[in-house]
Design a protein around this motif. Sequence first.
Motif, PDB file in Angstrom:
ATOM      1  N   VAL A 261       0.865  -1.185   0.000  1.00  0.00           N
ATOM      2  CA  VAL A 261       0.000   0.000   0.000  1.00  0.00           C
ATOM      3  C   VAL A 261       0.899   1.231   0.000  1.00  0.00           C
ATOM      4  O   VAL A 261       1.697   1.426   0.920  1.00  0.00           O
ATOM      5  N   ALA A 262       0.796   2.019  -1.063  1.00  0.00           N
ATOM      6  CA  ALA A 262       1.662   3.198  -1.213  1.00  0.00           C
ATOM      7  C   ALA A 262       1.019   4.415  -0.550  1.00  0.00           C
ATOM      8  O   ALA A 262      -0.143   4.738  -0.832  1.00  0.00           O
ATOM      9  N   VAL A 263       1.761   5.048   0.354  1.00  0.00           N
ATOM     10  CA  VAL A 263       1.274   6.256   1.028  1.00  0.00           C
ATOM     11  C   VAL A 263       2.248   7.394   0.751  1.00  0.00           C
ATOM     12  O   VAL A 263       3.449   7.261   0.980  1.00  0.00           O
ATOM     13  N   GLU A 264       1.719   8.499   0.245  1.00  0.00           N
ATOM     14  CA  GLU A 264       2.546   9.685  -0.037  1.00  0.00           C
ATOM     15  C   GLU A 264       2.243  10.744   1.017  1.00  0.00           C
ATOM     16  O   GLU A 264       1.079  11.009   1.335  1.00  0.00           O
ATOM     17  N   TYR A 265       3.305  11.341   1.553  1.00  0.00           N
ATOM     18  CA  TYR A 265       3.157  12.307   2.643  1.00  0.00           C
ATOM     19  C   TYR A 265       3.752  13.671   2.265  1.00  0.00           C
ATOM     20  O   TYR A 265       4.616  13.774   1.394  1.00  0.00           O
ATOM     21  N   LYS A 266       3.293  14.690   2.974  1.00  0.00           N
ATOM     22  CA  LYS A 266       3.957  15.983   3.004  1.00  0.00           C
ATOM     23  C   LYS A 266       4.418  16.191   4.438  1.00  0.00           C
ATOM     24  O   LYS A 266       3.613  16.425   5.336  1.00  0.00           O
ATOM     25  N   GLN A 267       5.723  16.071   4.661  1.00  0.00           N
ATOM     26  CA  GLN A 267       6.235  16.047   6.030  1.00  0.00           C
ATOM     27  C   GLN A 267       6.134  17.404   6.715  1.00  0.00           C
ATOM     28  O   GLN A 267       6.225  18.456   6.083  1.00  0.00           O
ATOM     29  N   LYS A 268       5.974  17.326   8.043  1.00  0.00           N
ATOM     30  CA  LYS A 268       5.933  18.506   8.909  1.00  0.00           C
ATOM     31  C   LYS A 268       6.982  18.358  10.002  1.00  0.00           C
ATOM     32  O   LYS A 268       7.441  17.238  10.277  1.00  0.00           O
ATOM     33  N   PRO A 269       7.360  19.456  10.648  1.00  0.00           N
ATOM     34  CA  PRO A 269       8.316  19.345  11.767  1.00  0.00           C
ATOM     35  C   PRO A 269       7.757  18.463  12.878  1.00  0.00           C
ATOM     36  O   PRO A 269       6.547  18.435  13.117  1.00  0.00           O
ATOM     37  N   ALA A 270       8.647  17.747  13.554  1.00  0.00           N
ATOM     38  CA  ALA A 270       8.224  16.806  14.592  1.00  0.00           C
ATOM     39  C   ALA A 270       8.870  17.157  15.931  1.00  0.00           C
ATOM     40  O   ALA A 270      10.007  17.627  15.986  1.00  0.00           O
ATOM     41  N   VAL A 271       8.133  16.918  17.006  1.00  0.00           N
ATOM     42  CA  VAL A 271       8.635  17.039  18.373  1.00  0.00           C
ATOM     43  C   VAL A 271       8.862  15.618  18.873  1.00  0.00           C
ATOM     44  O   VAL A 271       7.916  14.837  19.002  1.00  0.00           O
ATOM     45  N   LEU A 272      10.101  15.249  19.174  1.00  0.00           N
ATOM     46  CA  LEU A 272      10.433  13.850  19.427  1.00  0.00           C
ATOM     47  C   LEU A 272      10.926  13.557  20.839  1.00  0.00           C
ATOM     48  O   LEU A 272      11.187  12.404  21.164  1.00  0.00           O
ATOM     49  N   SER A 273      11.073  14.567  21.683  1.00  0.00           N
ATOM     50  CA  SER A 273      11.580  14.323  23.037  1.00  0.00           C
ATOM     51  C   SER A 273      10.917  15.281  24.022  1.00  0.00           C
ATOM     52  O   SER A 273      10.292  16.276  23.626  1.00  0.00           O
ATOM     53  N   ILE A 274      11.073  14.970  25.299  1.00  0.00           N
ATOM     54  CA  ILE A 274      10.539  15.852  26.337  1.00  0.00           C
ATOM     55  C   ILE A 274      11.195  17.227  26.244  1.00  0.00           C
ATOM     56  O   ILE A 274      10.518  18.261  26.364  1.00  0.00           O
ATOM     57  N   LYS A 275      12.503  17.238  26.016  1.00  0.00           N
ATOM     58  CA  LYS A 275      13.199  18.529  25.933  1.00  0.00           C
ATOM     59  C   LYS A 275      12.692  19.363  24.761  1.00  0.00           C
ATOM     60  O   LYS A 275      12.537  20.586  24.867  1.00  0.00           O
ATOM     61  N   ASP A 276      12.419  18.709  23.614  1.00  0.00           N
ATOM     62  CA  ASP A 276      11.845  19.421  22.470  1.00  0.00           C
ATOM     63  C   ASP A 276      10.485  19.999  22.836  1.00  0.00           C
ATOM     64  O   ASP A 276      10.149  21.132  22.462  1.00  0.00           O
ATOM     65  N   ALA A 277       9.676  19.217  23.565  1.00  0.00           N
ATOM     66  CA  ALA A 277       8.339  19.659  23.942  1.00  0.00           C
ATOM     67  C   ALA A 277       8.386  20.831  24.923  1.00  0.00           C
ATOM     68  O   ALA A 277       7.591  21.771  24.819  1.00  0.00           O
ATOM     69  N   ILE A 278       9.313  20.769  25.879  1.00  0.00           N
ATOM     70  CA  ILE A 278       9.458  21.880  26.836  1.00  0.00           C
ATOM     71  C   ILE A 278       9.824  23.164  26.096  1.00  0.00           C
ATOM     72  O   ILE A 278       9.256  24.235  26.352  1.00  0.00           O
ATOM     73  N   LYS A 279      10.742  23.039  25.147  1.00  0.00           N
ATOM     74  CA  LYS A 279      11.178  24.202  24.370  1.00  0.00           C
ATOM     75  C   LYS A 279      10.028  24.784  23.554  1.00  0.00           C
ATOM     76  O   LYS A 279       9.861  25.998  23.452  1.00  0.00           O
ATOM     77  N   ALA A 280       9.199  23.898  22.983  1.00  0.00           N
ATOM     78  CA  ALA A 280       8.089  24.338  22.138  1.00  0.00           C
ATOM     79  C   ALA A 280       6.818  24.611  22.939  1.00  0.00           C
ATOM     80  O   ALA A 280       5.811  25.037  22.370  1.00  0.00           O
ATOM     81  N   LYS A 281       6.845  24.334  24.253  1.00  0.00           N
ATOM     82  CA  LYS A 281       5.657  24.429  25.104  1.00  0.00           C
ATOM     83  C   LYS A 281       4.508  23.623  24.494  1.00  0.00           C
ATOM     84  O   LYS A 281       3.376  24.101  24.339  1.00  0.00           O
ATOM     85  N   SER A 282       4.827  22.396  24.150  1.00  0.00           N
ATOM     86  CA  SER A 282       3.876  21.490  23.517  1.00  0.00           C
ATOM     87  C   SER A 282       3.286  20.577  24.588  1.00  0.00           C
ATOM     88  O   SER A 282       3.925  19.619  25.027  1.00  0.00           O
ATOM     89  N   TRP A 283       2.050  20.914  25.019  1.00  0.00           N
ATOM     90  CA  TRP A 283       1.428  20.181  26.123  1.00  0.00           C
ATOM     91  C   TRP A 283       0.108  19.563  25.697  1.00  0.00           C
ATOM     92  O   TRP A 283      -0.577  20.047  24.795  1.00  0.00           O
ATOM     93  N   LEU A 284      -0.274  18.490  26.372  1.00  0.00           N
ATOM     94  CA  LEU A 284      -1.606  17.934  26.282  1.00  0.00           C
ATOM     95  C   LEU A 284      -2.383  18.300  27.542  1.00  0.00           C
ATOM     96  O   LEU A 284      -1.793  18.507  28.600  1.00  0.00           O
ATOM     97  N   GLY A 285      -3.703  18.371  27.428  1.00  0.00           N
ATOM     98  CA  GLY A 285      -4.511  18.726  28.591  1.00  0.00           C
ATOM     99  C   GLY A 285      -4.406  20.207  28.907  1.00  0.00           C
ATOM    100  O   GLY A 285      -4.306  21.053  28.010  1.00  0.00           O
TER     101      GLY A 285
END
Length: 451
Positions: free
Chosen positions: A79-103
Amino acid sequence: LVLSTIPHGDIVRVDAKGALAMPGVCGYFGAEDIKGVNEVGHWGDEELFASKTVHCVGQLIGIVVAETQRQAVEAAQHVAVEYKQKPAVLSIKDAIKAKSWLGEQEGYLLSRGDAPKAMASAEMTVEGEMRIGGQEHFYLETQCSEAIPGENGEMTILASTQNPNTTIECVAHNLGVPVHKVVCKVKRMGGGFGGKETRSVNYSAAAAVAAEKLGRPVRIVLDRNVDMATSGQRHAFIGKYKVGFTKDGKLTALDVRLYSNAGWCQDLSIPVMHRGLFHVDNVYYIPHIRAHGFACKTNMPSHTAFRGFGGPQGLMVAEAAIDHVARALNIPGEVLREKNLYKEGQTTHFGQVLTHCTVGRAWRECKARSQFERRIKEARQFNQENRWRKRGVALVPTKFGIAFTAKFMNQGGALVHIYTDGSVLVTHGGTEMGQGLHTKMIQVAAGGPGG
């Protein structure tokens, strides 16, 4: 399963022609094939099949059904899937820097007293950071389910799940039928440990969508590598702490921030963080506490329940802080711990008055019965006589809150039928995953009136 191969991006195109042309393939099913609502979980933030955007490697895009598992696995790779990639947050430190929270975006706060003021007036302070990694459940039986369509829109699910109720609700939601049309049966699981509390639902729902479309039973059994890549783990944590204390070893203030790697959707990450915050004091009375928790949204599979449910992570941060204080005072850790144990009538930082508080007695009995002092002396003697091999022994208390923080869940029920031949049928709301639950229920029933 057809899974995302990138951590974050838009789906441009899904082409299943190559898979459908392969031997034994019965069909490919994705978001467009869901009759009901393309949603799983309780929070409205997770699709069963990704329709427009993928948020992690391993996110479910679709399902290929074939006559055999091998045929299905091989076809899914075509099954072929084509994407348009976006920036990713991959670690806790990345999330803290980006203020990327759930809830709650301001986080979750538990406090007692005035920790900043007490910290400023403390005789001594230390501060540090504790990192706790994730953990794979690695149950012996991987995620698996069978969906069997019936008449008039009925669906029976035979699942390896800790959560038949949510399985029923989500399958009904996806199929667009009332909940009474869906039955979930769980004989037993080959292990769960929390990994089949919510994440098992997705696989049952995917099988049900395919079974409804095909009008025949569909069974799904994950290979180990797919299970590990898609079903989530224990939450990794970072704990940043500052402790105030006196020169004679009395704790006076604790200021701690907990950050968890929640993954891309909410799942159970908020109650996991709540329990982490409840456990940052372990069994020590600290007059002034401020505990602030953040569930970090990252482009990882959604992490989920695991034995202890956030409690072990909070305890690890507490004990790291205690060890740090003991080193600063140059006293044994067990001396500092014993000096600060909770006592009868004291109140925790989450407002619970401690009654029947036996932690001091448990500590003393464990210390005496284990002959701790003798073991310490023997370890020191061994270490003096051996350059390369070393021994150590520690005495560390622990606690765990026995309840759901969602109080309405602290209930249970059972149905007992007594037949005319004297036999008894016990129906209960628990699931068997190796703890011997059915045996225990039989013992309870046998010990009832007239037992």
